[in-house]
Enzyme design. Structure first.
Site, PDB file in Angstrom:
ATOM      1  N   GLY A 180     -25.039 -20.696  52.863  1.00  0.00           N
ATOM      2  CA  GLY A 180     -26.001 -21.733  53.314  1.00  0.00           C
ATOM      3  C   GLY A 180     -27.534 -21.451  53.016  1.00  0.00           C
ATOM      4  N   VAL A 181     -27.869 -20.249  52.141  1.00  0.00           N
ATOM      5  CA  VAL A 181     -29.135 -19.884  52.374  1.00  0.00           C
ATOM      6  C   VAL A 181     -29.815 -20.474  51.133  1.00  0.00           C
ATOM      7  CG1 VAL A 181     -28.969 -17.836  53.839  1.00  0.00           C
ATOM      8  CG2 VAL A 181     -28.458 -17.658  51.224  1.00  0.00           C
ATOM      9  N   LYS A 201     -28.443 -20.302  47.488  1.00  0.00           N
ATOM     10  CA  LYS A 201     -28.389 -19.035  46.594  1.00  0.00           C
ATOM     11  C   LYS A 201     -28.070 -20.313  45.041  1.00  0.00           C
ATOM     12  CE  LYS A 201     -24.964 -16.989  48.241  1.00  0.00           C
ATOM     13  NZ  LYS A 201     -25.012 -17.481  49.595  1.00  0.00           N
ATOM     14  N   SER A 224     -21.981   1.181  62.278  1.00  0.00           N
ATOM     15  CA  SER A 224     -23.243   1.195  63.013  1.00  0.00           C
ATOM     16  C   SER A 224     -22.910   0.866  64.484  1.00  0.00           C
ATOM     17  CB  SER A 224     -23.919  -0.053  62.308  1.00  0.00           C
ATOM     18  OG  SER A 224     -23.212  -1.217  62.319  1.00  0.00           O
ATOM     19  N   LYS A 245     -29.448  -8.509  61.218  1.00  0.00           N
ATOM     20  CA  LYS A 245     -29.218  -7.983  62.504  1.00  0.00           C
ATOM     21  C   LYS A 245     -30.582  -8.425  63.382  1.00  0.00           C
ATOM     22  CE  LYS A 245     -26.249  -4.231  61.574  1.00  0.00           C
ATOM     23  NZ  LYS A 245     -25.969  -2.660  61.423  1.00  0.00           N
TER      24      LYS A 245
END
Length: 811
Positions: free
Chosen positions: A366-367, A369, A686, A729
């Site tokens: 949904g960005v 591309k 992480s 993040k």
């Protein structure tokens, strides 16, 4: 006085209407039909027909392309002609049949509107002085005309009979000149020659040149016939066979179809190797019975060769300013991708020939591309092709099937090129990280050739089996998880990360793009619905929590549909979407800041994680109970996270006294580490400092700040290692109201890639060791206290540590 076609004597008046003719010179005694289409010319004909003598001057124009010739563009010598017949045509033109009577010279242009009217002077034929020479020349010219006809020159069949009856050399010259098809300038030169003998001499010279050319042509034809190749003989034999079949009534459409295919192959501008293969397969098809099973397969194969764009390409739009405006109009931000496209166009502007770039846009769903690929195609003026690779497991989907299989077809690459119709489209390979593989092959390996600039200039599809140049194509792959792409394939692509959008970016995008789009798609007008700033921000913050925009677009669409219903039912002509209306139409907000921690708690730390759909926060909960010093991990953790938990516990046991923890109590305490949402698998390198902080907080009883989130891997000695996905993040921390983010010191350089508005709202604290993490995250922990850990914690004793552990367990 001159004689017309009825044998009547006609007097030539001083002024006549003039008709400019192009591409022909009319001679006396010449009968010729003319098509008249220009308005001025039609009016000149109508004026001539209104006169009793029906005379008009026909003079050639110098430039045949001139629609409105000036007097300077018309030859001064023409022919007075009589209009014998006139007929109007359906398209507005008229057709006249004229007969040339005599030559005349234009003395003056009386008028040019609405048609040319000129004063003329008849040109009298000069008396013949060299009669015997003229008769000899006439006989020579007639013999030359016979030779010209015998050598293949197309002349009227009865011209020789007419020439036998002509005794006037001037009239013979005019007759031959009017039938030789000379250029206008040459014919005009003959017309303007007054002396009959000189005029016939010019005809003699013209015929001599024509005989020389025709003799050379005949010689060439004779040589070519002697050197006829095998293919030419086959062609003539094939034509004879077709003629025989026509005579027998046994002719079908096969021959015509094959000839049509041959013509298409020759027009397709294929490379030499491809054209040779196409003609070879066409030859097989011609020799094959039309009902043979292989005939349809060969026909389909030839059609694919013809329709594949071997040489056709679109011209790139190299105006950088215009391309930037298009990219900015279609997408907000995404500066790295836009810069890369503009850099490519800049190089193309300086260098004509260069290989197309191979980009990989990586980011959550949904960005934008895929839509960005369409925007790039529009900015560059290229065709756009998209194929989805999600779930593709068969290598033949990329390379095509071999023609030995029934129903074989080319792969998706060749199909996309045919769809585009050019050899330089923008080619989007969607969801390249979701390729599969099984016993039918590995499509990711097949893409290695497609996406390698050093190989794709001669890509061979199994079906076509001829080289296809893909070096002009601009390939754009999209993916959500870059790690799922095989390393060899990933190495061939230039990766550009598109991490996601902040709430502020979502606000501007929804205001500029999403709201107008949804208003139109739901049948509304802009004066029937108004989105306020607080309404949009309430929708973004309370009803969406994602890196992309799809859910936001769905929520805006829902608001528009509910508004459309109010308008359709006549309940409301205009709706203002503010925060209260959003809550009324969409119901209670599923996300709110109050859902997060409302106070500092012991043993609960906030971690940051990267996922395929963007960044997320993960809470780590710990408890300490009496036991044997073991650790329990729940929440469907992966092997990497389990190892991180064991490493953290190893660090705590090694430095227990420094952290203020009694070693004996620690040895008799079981620690339980749990990640909520156990139905979702979790893994990644992480979470080490998050689990270590949560366990230390539980064992010491010191609360962890609720507004602090952290990310980083830990070692057995307490060093903090770098991580990836920092921007995603950070976006997750912003969405959940976090104000301080602890990051590894080695990730300090990555802060430059984070937008300024995010850096302004978040306090990023780079750390090198776990001690720095504890100073920031634990409530009441100070730098001086950290330095005196050894003495203070030793004084605390075993009972104090146990009490702290018991207190933490009760919480």
């Amino acid at each position: 006085m001159v004689t017309n076609y009825d044998g009547e004597q006609v007097e030539i008046p001083q002024s006549l209407p003039m008709l400019p003719v192009r591409d022909i010179v009319v001679f006396p005694y010449m009968i010729i039909p003319l098509f008249v289409g220009r308005d001025s010319s039609i009016k000149a004909v109508e004026d001539a027909l209104s006169r009793s003598d029906r005379l008009i001057l026909l003079s050639s124009q110098k430039d045949i392309t001139d629609e409105h010739p000036s007097p300077e563009g018309i030859y001064q010598t023409g022919t007075v002609a009589m209009i014998m017949r006139m007929r109007k045509l359906p398209d507005g033109r008229i057709k006249i049949l004229t007969q040339g009577l005599c030559k005349a010279k234009i003395k003056n242009f009386k008028s040019t509107e609405p048609f040319y009217e000129v004063d003329v002077e008849k040109i009298a034929e000069a008396p013949l002085s060299r009669e015997s020479e003229a008769r000899a020349l006439m006989r020579t010219v007639r013999e030359m005309v016979e030779r010209v006809i015998s050598l293949g020159k197309s002349l009227p069949p009865d011209i020789l009979m007419v020439l036998d009856d002509i005794t006037d050399p001037g009239r013979m010259a005019d007759l031959i000149a009017s039938n030789l098809g000379l250029k206008v300038a040459d014919s005009q030169g003959i017309l303007e020659t007054i002396d009959a003998f000189d005029r016939l001499t010019k005809i003699h010279d013209v015929l001599a040149r024509e005989l020389e050319v025709l003799s050379l042509q005949a010689k060439i034809r004779s040589q070519a016939k002697d050197e006829m190749t095998k293919s030419q003989k086959e062609y003539f034999l094939r034509e004879q066979m077709r003629a025989i079949k026509n005579e027998l009534g046994d002719q079908d459409q096969k021959g015509e179809e094959n000839q049509e295919l041959r013509d298409k192959i020759l027009r397709a501008t294929m490379p030499a190797e491809v054209e040779t293969e196409a003609l070879k397969q066409l030859g097989r098809l011609e020799r094959m019975h039309p009902d043979a099973s292989e005939a349809s397969m060969l026909r389909t194969y030839i059609d694919w060769l013809i329709e594949t764009p071997w040489q056709k390409q679109t011209k790139d739009c190299l105006e950088l300013k215009n391309a930037k405006e298009i990219l900015d109009d279609d997408h907000y931000r995404l500066d790295k991708v836009k810069e890369r496209v503009l850099e490519y166009l800049a190089v193309r502007k300086l260098k004509d020939k260069m290989k197309g770039p191979i980009l990989c846009l990586s980011g959550p769903p949904g960005v934008g591309k895929t839509s960005l690929g369409r925007s790039i195609a529009r900015a560059m003026g290229r065709e756009f092709v998209r194929i989805s690779l999600g779930g593709v497991k068969d290598e033949a989907e990329i390379r095509g099937h071999r023609r030995t299989y029934v129903g074989a077809l080319p792969g998706r690459i060749v199909q996309g090129m045919k769809q585009a119709g050019t050899n330089n489209p923008i080619f989007v390979l969607d969801e390249i990280d979701k390729l599969g593989n099984d016993f039918r092959g590995d499509p990711a390996s097949a893409l290695l050739e497609v996406l390698d600039p050093e190989q794709n200039y001669s890509f061979r599809d199994h079906y076509l089996n001829v080289p296809l140049d893909l070096s002009n194509v601009m390939f754009i792959a999209t993916c959500n998880v870059l790690e799922n792409i095989p390393s060899a394939l990933r190495d061939r692509m230039e990766v550009i990360q598109i991490p996601g959008y902040t709430e502020e970016e979502k606000f501007f995008i929804s205001k500029k793009y999403t709201v107008p789009k949804q208003v139109v798609e739901n049948g509304l007008k802009m004066d029937q619905i108004e989105f306020t700033e607080e309404g949009l921000r309430a929708t973004i913050g309370g009803y969406t929590r994602e890196a992309g925009l799809r859910n936001l677009e769905r929520q805006v669409g829902t608001l528009c549909r509910k508004t459309a219903r109010l308008v359709a039912e006549g309940k409301n002509e205009r709706t203002v979407i503010d925060a209260a209306m959003v809550a009324k139409l969409l119901g209670p907000a599923p996300y709110s800041r109050e859902d997060e921690q409302d106070q500092d708690e012991v043993g609960i730390a906030t971690g940051l994680a990267w996922t395929a759909v963007g960044g997320e926060i993960l809470y780590v909960e710990t408890t300490a109970i009496k036991g044997k010093g073991s650790i329990t991990l729940t929440g469907q953790l992966g092997d990497v996270m389990k190892e991180s938990a064991h490493a953290a516990l190893g660090l705590i046991r090694w430095r227990a006294k420094e952290f203020g923890i009694d070693e004996d109590v620690l040895a008799a305490t079981d620690i339980h580490v749990h990640y909520p949402q156990g139905g979702i698998p979790k893994d990644g390198p992480s979470a080490g400092i998050t689990m270590a902080t949560a366990m230390i907080s539980r064992l010491t009883g010191m609360p962890i700040r609720k507004d602090v989130a952290m990310t980083g891997e830990i070692t057995l000695t307490g060093r903090v290692l770098p991580i990836g996905g920092l921007k995603e993040k950070a976006l997750a921390a912003m969405r959940h109201g976090i104000r301080t983010v602890i990051i590894p010191e080695k990730n300090r350089k990555d802060l430059e890639d984070i937008p300024a508005e995010i850096r302004d709202q978040l306090d990023f604290v780079p750390v090198k060791t776990i001690d720095e993490v504890l100073e920031i995250a634990l409530v009441g922990k100070t730098k001086s206290e950290t330095k005196s850990h050894k003495t203070s914690k030793r004084r605390m004793g075993g009972s104090a540590a146990a009490a702290a552990a018991a207190k933490g367990s009760d919480e």
